[in-house]
Write a protein that holds these residues in place. Structure first.
Motif, mmCIF file in Angstrom:
data_model
loop_
_atom_site.group_PDB
_atom_site.id
_atom_site.type_symbol
_atom_site.label_atom_id
_atom_site.label_comp_id
_atom_site.label_asym_id
_atom_site.label_seq_id
_atom_site.Cartn_x
_atom_site.Cartn_y
_atom_site.Cartn_z
ATOM 1 N N ARG A 1 -2.992 -4.954 -2.063
ATOM 2 C CA ARG A 1 -1.767 -3.828 -1.401
ATOM 3 C C ARG A 1 -1.689 -2.983 -0.962
ATOM 4 O O ARG A 1 -3.388 -2.666 -0.719
ATOM 5 C CB ARG A 1 -1.585 -3.115 -3.289
ATOM 6 N N ARG A 2 -1.257 -2.160 0.410
ATOM 7 C CA ARG A 2 -1.034 -0.791 0.353
ATOM 8 C C ARG A 2 0.212 -0.386 0.069
ATOM 9 O O ARG A 2 1.208 -0.814 0.150
ATOM 10 C CB ARG A 2 -0.715 -2.032 2.057
ATOM 11 N N PHE A 3 -0.053 1.358 0.476
ATOM 12 C CA PHE A 3 1.364 2.037 0.216
ATOM 13 C C PHE A 3 0.957 2.665 1.308
ATOM 14 O O PHE A 3 0.064 3.142 1.913
ATOM 15 C CB PHE A 3 0.682 2.479 -1.194
ATOM 16 N N ASP A 4 2.439 3.433 1.680
ATOM 17 C CA ASP A 4 1.575 4.651 2.696
ATOM 18 C C ASP A 4 2.194 5.792 2.098
ATOM 19 O O ASP A 4 1.383 7.066 2.605
ATOM 20 C CB ASP A 4 3.782 4.853 3.519
ATOM 21 N N LEU A 5 2.196 6.329 0.508
ATOM 22 C CA LEU A 5 2.012 7.675 -0.210
ATOM 23 C C LEU A 5 1.584 7.692 -1.166
ATOM 24 O O LEU A 5 2.000 6.358 -2.215
ATOM 25 C CB LEU A 5 3.441 8.228 -0.333
ATOM 26 N N ILE A 6 0.544 8.311 -2.468
ATOM 27 C CA ILE A 6 -0.069 7.804 -2.673
ATOM 28 C C ILE A 6 -0.351 9.255 -3.649
ATOM 29 O O ILE A 6 -1.132 10.009 -3.131
ATOM 30 C CB ILE A 6 -1.475 7.375 -2.713
ATOM 31 N N PHE A 7 0.342 9.377 -4.721
ATOM 32 C CA PHE A 7 -0.357 10.523 -5.891
ATOM 33 C C PHE A 7 -1.346 10.310 -6.257
ATOM 34 O O PHE A 7 -1.327 9.449 -7.661
ATOM 35 C CB PHE A 7 1.372 10.764 -6.841
ATOM 36 N N LEU A 8 -2.636 10.792 -6.352
ATOM 37 C CA LEU A 8 -3.293 10.699 -7.991
ATOM 38 C C LEU A 8 -4.163 11.752 -8.151
ATOM 39 O O LEU A 8 -3.876 12.571 -8.232
ATOM 40 C CB LEU A 8 -4.419 9.916 -6.602
ATOM 41 N N ASP A 9 -3.491 11.842 -9.742
ATOM 42 C CA ASP A 9 -3.560 13.491 -10.528
ATOM 43 C C ASP A 9 -4.494 12.408 -11.787
ATOM 44 O O ASP A 9 -4.020 12.517 -12.893
ATOM 45 C CB ASP A 9 -2.508 13.645 -10.371
ATOM 46 N N PRO A 10 -5.787 12.194 -11.314
ATOM 47 C CA PRO A 10 -6.533 12.135 -12.474
ATOM 48 C C PRO A 10 -7.256 12.986 -14.012
ATOM 49 O O PRO A 10 -6.655 13.761 -12.890
ATOM 50 C CB PRO A 10 -7.728 11.204 -12.346
ATOM 51 N N PRO A 11 -7.222 12.556 -15.131
ATOM 52 C CA PRO A 11 -7.758 13.182 -15.901
ATOM 53 C C PRO A 11 -9.679 13.961 -15.412
ATOM 54 O O PRO A 11 -9.986 13.474 -14.599
ATOM 55 C CB PRO A 11 -7.658 12.724 -17.490
ATOM 56 N N SER A 12 -9.403 15.003 -16.409
ATOM 57 C CA SER A 12 -10.938 15.304 -15.984
ATOM 58 C C SER A 12 -11.946 14.599 -15.969
ATOM 59 O O SER A 12 -12.405 14.236 -15.791
ATOM 60 C CB SER A 12 -11.401 16.729 -16.080
ATOM 61 N N PHE A 13 -11.757 14.496 -17.208
ATOM 62 C CA PHE A 13 -12.597 12.554 -18.098
ATOM 63 C C PHE A 13 -11.526 12.006 -19.041
ATOM 64 O O PHE A 13 -11.029 12.609 -19.913
ATOM 65 C CB PHE A 13 -13.373 14.469 -18.474
#
Length: 725
Positions: free
Chosen positions: A631-643
């Motif tokens: 898979r490939r993307f131009d724009l990614i949003f990564l907002d993971p939990p702290s734990f």
């Protein structure tokens, strides 16, 4: 037949219940006594108690009572008992001694003196003596010493009567069978069952409460499964009387099974459910109660018209459960009961009664019981709307408030005025109006507005209290909170019914995303020209992170003509911005089906065609590995939990420890020149930029903190990370 005075032992606080039970069995003179209850009768009456008592630990036949000021006097008194009338020299015996003997530092020595007395008497009279077998003796002898008085008895029960014979391996912290029966008896289950009522345990573990409930409802003697009792090795055992009792119990069992009603047990642990089903079969009740793996959120009556008793022994911190998660667990339980079990009765057994206050139900009766060494309470509830209580402190009249409440009202008014021009210019409808500006009033106040209702927009207020440090007097903190909850709706001109309150504690794992309640009440609010569904009651967060407002707007501005990936997507609000901003396609990944459904509803609410929107339920860490190279993307949003950790996750995530690997795994999915927006809300987070030197990294935290969060600039951190072309 000779009459005897028998003693039935029971766990602490169960003596009165045991006396009531013995009286119901038709045993004469049943009265509560220290450590249990006494009753009078013939030997067959003691047999009946052994067979039918659901509460007792042991049934003792006292042989003698005498002074025992020391070990020699204890020996002499025991040696005078006519043991040859109770035990043959070919038999085996064991001594259990409870209490303290003067001059003896170890109870085992005192028990040894009694053993010597019995052996010496047999040797003197018959020339040989019975042997000791501490594990499986023919006869158990019980000695109790209290205040220099010894009472010597034959233990007619043998092993403790709580051992019914159906339990195999247990789950963590299982209830003893007689404690489970005591809970059900105190909760009125026999009368409910007699009227055809249902029994349900939503956290059943290995099913002890349900199985004991079935034995009670079907009038099955709890001792019917036991292969051996202590009286069977007693010389005076009346086998014929015992057989008559067994025959009667079998007849009652056959009749009782025909009228057994609905009994159900749920648990989220599949191993516990397996054990429960196996134990049910060992109890001779296979197929007569229903056990099923089911989360608390999915707990419902078996049939819509069922009424009866919900009985539950949830974790309360002593043996099971993380302390931080237990209030939310009890809040969810209370919500499930109120939403789906109105008209039922409920009984909650807990070692932490304060946890019961989180259920939003008023207990109308309390019993004290012990679970081993843990003092517990059995809280009884009527699940009726008249007994529902608000899950927030009572508000205060103006005359009850301090000058601080006036200061809070003034500060809130000032904040609203200061934010007004900015809100109108930026079209901000959901915002933070107050964030612990005054340290004494440590709450966050968020305002959410939806479509107009008449001439004015609908408005809801979400109040979160920051847990006070231990140095703050809890009573003073409680009073200030009540002041705050009194002032806020007045200043904001909203009815209390539209103000929602929660306590904000540091969260671990997935706790912040877990359900607090089960109302499923959603409201449509506005942001940036879009509409989003929020829920103020069922979760700690509402479904819309207000501090991410500017990040979402940025994603919408960047999305045109680009493919977009939203990882740890929550309710998909960023996906809506991307799709409406012109993304060619979007992929939204989250482990929760609930949040993906919520995201789908948000997309539909904004008229986003679903043909180019992909929703994926998966562990994001595992999905990244599987998507690499495909898979490939131009724009990614990564907002993971702290734990994060979950039964559905293949690994744990610690964002400080793991962020470099997570960013690397994510950027592998970027097209050359692609952009990653990386955000997290760990206040002490430090980006290991040196380990990511091949990427172009720009810290945009300051410009993504909205004006209404200016007092709390560490609410999140955010970076633009570009993969070189």
């Amino acid at each position: 037949m000779p009459q005897h005075t028998f003693f039935a032992s029971a766990p602490k606080h169960m003596g009165s219940l045991l006396a009531e039970e013995l009286a119901r069995l038709g045993l004469q003179g049943a009265v509560e006594a220290r450590g249990g209850a006494r009753f009078v009768g013939e030997i067959q009456d003691a047999y009946r108690a052994c067979l039918w008592s659901r509460v007792a630990n042991r049934i003792l036949l006292p042989l003698a009572q005498f002074p025992a000021t020391g070990p020699d006097e204890l020996y002499a008194g025991a040696e005078r008992i006519h043991w040859e009338e109770h035990l043959s020299p070919e038999s085996t015996f064991a001594i259990q001694l409870d209490g303290v003997v003067n001059g003896v530092s170890h109870g085992q020595f005192a028990a040894l003196r009694v053993k010597d007395a019995i052996a010496d008497r047999f040797t003197r009279l018959l020339g040989y003596r019975p042997s000791v077998d501490p594990e499986s003796p023919d006869l158990r002898i019980h000695v109790y010493v209290h205040q220099d008085q010894a009472s010597v008895s034959i233990d007619l029960s043998g092993t403790s009567l709580h051992r019914r014979g159906y339990r195999s391996e247990g789950t963590s912290a299982p209830l003893k069978e007689n404690l489970a029966a005591a809970i059900l008896l105190r909760a009125g289950w026999p009368d409910i069952a007699a009227e055809g009522g249902a029994l349900l345990d939503p956290m059943c573990g290995s099913g002890t409460l349900v199985i004991e409930g079935a034995l009670i409802a079907a009038d099955i003697a709890p001792g019917l499964l036991r292969e051996r009792f202590g009286f069977m090795g007693w010389l005076q055992h009346d086998a014929a009387a015992w057989q008559r009792l067994l025959d009667e119990a079998e007849i009652r069992r056959s009749a009782g099974l025909q009228r057994l009603g609905s009994l159900r047990g749920y648990d989220q642990d599949p191993r516990a459910i397996r054990i429960a089903i196996e134990d049910l079969a060992r109890a001779g009740l296979a197929g007569l109660a229903h056990f099923e793996r089911r989360e608390l959120a999915d707990c419902r009556p078996g049939r819509d018209d069922d009424r009866g008793l919900v009985v539950v022994n949830p974790p309360y911190g002593e043996r099971l459960g993380s302390e931080a998660e237990l209030p939310a667990l009890h809040a969810r339980l209370g919500s499930v009961l109120k939403e789906r079990f109105e008209g039922w009765r409920a009984a909650l057994f807990t070692g932490s009664p304060d946890l019961g206050k989180h259920m939003g139900l008023r207990a109308h009766r309390i019993h004290h019981l012990y679970n081993g060494p843990i003092e517990c309470q059995l809280l009884h509830f009527r699940i009726e709307s008249s007994d529902f209580v608000a899950n927030r402190p009572r508000t205060l009249a103006p005359t009850e408030r301090s000058d601080g409440a006036t200061m809070l009202a003034n500060r809130l008014t000032k904040n609203l005025k200061a934010l007004g021009k900015w809100r109108r210019k930026e079209q901000i409808d959901c915002f933070r109006a107050y964030d612990a500006d005054l340290p004494e009033y440590a709450v966050a106040v968020d305002i959410y507005e939806g479509e107009p209702e008449g001439d004015a927009p609908q408005r809801w207020v979400h109040v979160q209290e920051y847990a006070a440090p231990t140095s703050v007097d809890p009573k003073r903190a409680r009073h200030r909170l009540r002041e705050a909850l009194s002032v806020i709706p007045e200043v904001l001109e909203v009815p209390e019914s539209r103000m929602f309150f929660k306590i904000r504690r540091p969260q671990k794992g997935t706790a912040q995303y877990e359900r607090l309640a089960e109302t499923r009440r959603f409201h449509a609010v506005k942001e940036g020209g879009f509409r989003f569904l929020v829920n103020f009651e069922d979760y700690l967060d509402t479904g819309l992170f207000l501090d991410h407002r500017d990040i979402r707007r940025m994603i919408g501005e960047l999305a045109e003509g680009r493919s977009f990936l939203n990882l740890f997507a929550y309710t998909g609000t960023a996906t809506v911005y991307a799709a409406k901003g012109g993304a060619t396609r979007t992929t939204t990944v989250d482990m929760s089906r609930t949040y993906l459904d919520w995201a789908r509803d948000n997309l539909a609410l904004n008229d986003v065609p679903m043909q180019r929107q992909e929703l994926v339920q998966a562990d994001c860490l595992q999905w990244l590995d599987e998507a690499a190279g495909r898979r490939r993307f131009d724009l990614i949003f990564l907002d993971p939990p702290s734990f994060s950790t979950s039964k559905r996750m293949t690994d744990t995530l610690d964002i400080q420890r793991d962020h470099v690997g997570l960013i690397r795994a994510t950027t592998r999915l970027l097209e050359p020149g692609g952009l990653l927006i990386f955000s997290n809300n760990l206040r002490r987070f430090r980006l290991y930029a040196d380990d990511l030197a091949d990427l172009e990294i720009q810290d945009i935290s300051r410009e993504t903190i909205p004006r209404d969060f200016a007092r709390n600039p560490r609410i999140h951190q955010c970076w633009r990370i570009t993969k070189p072309a």
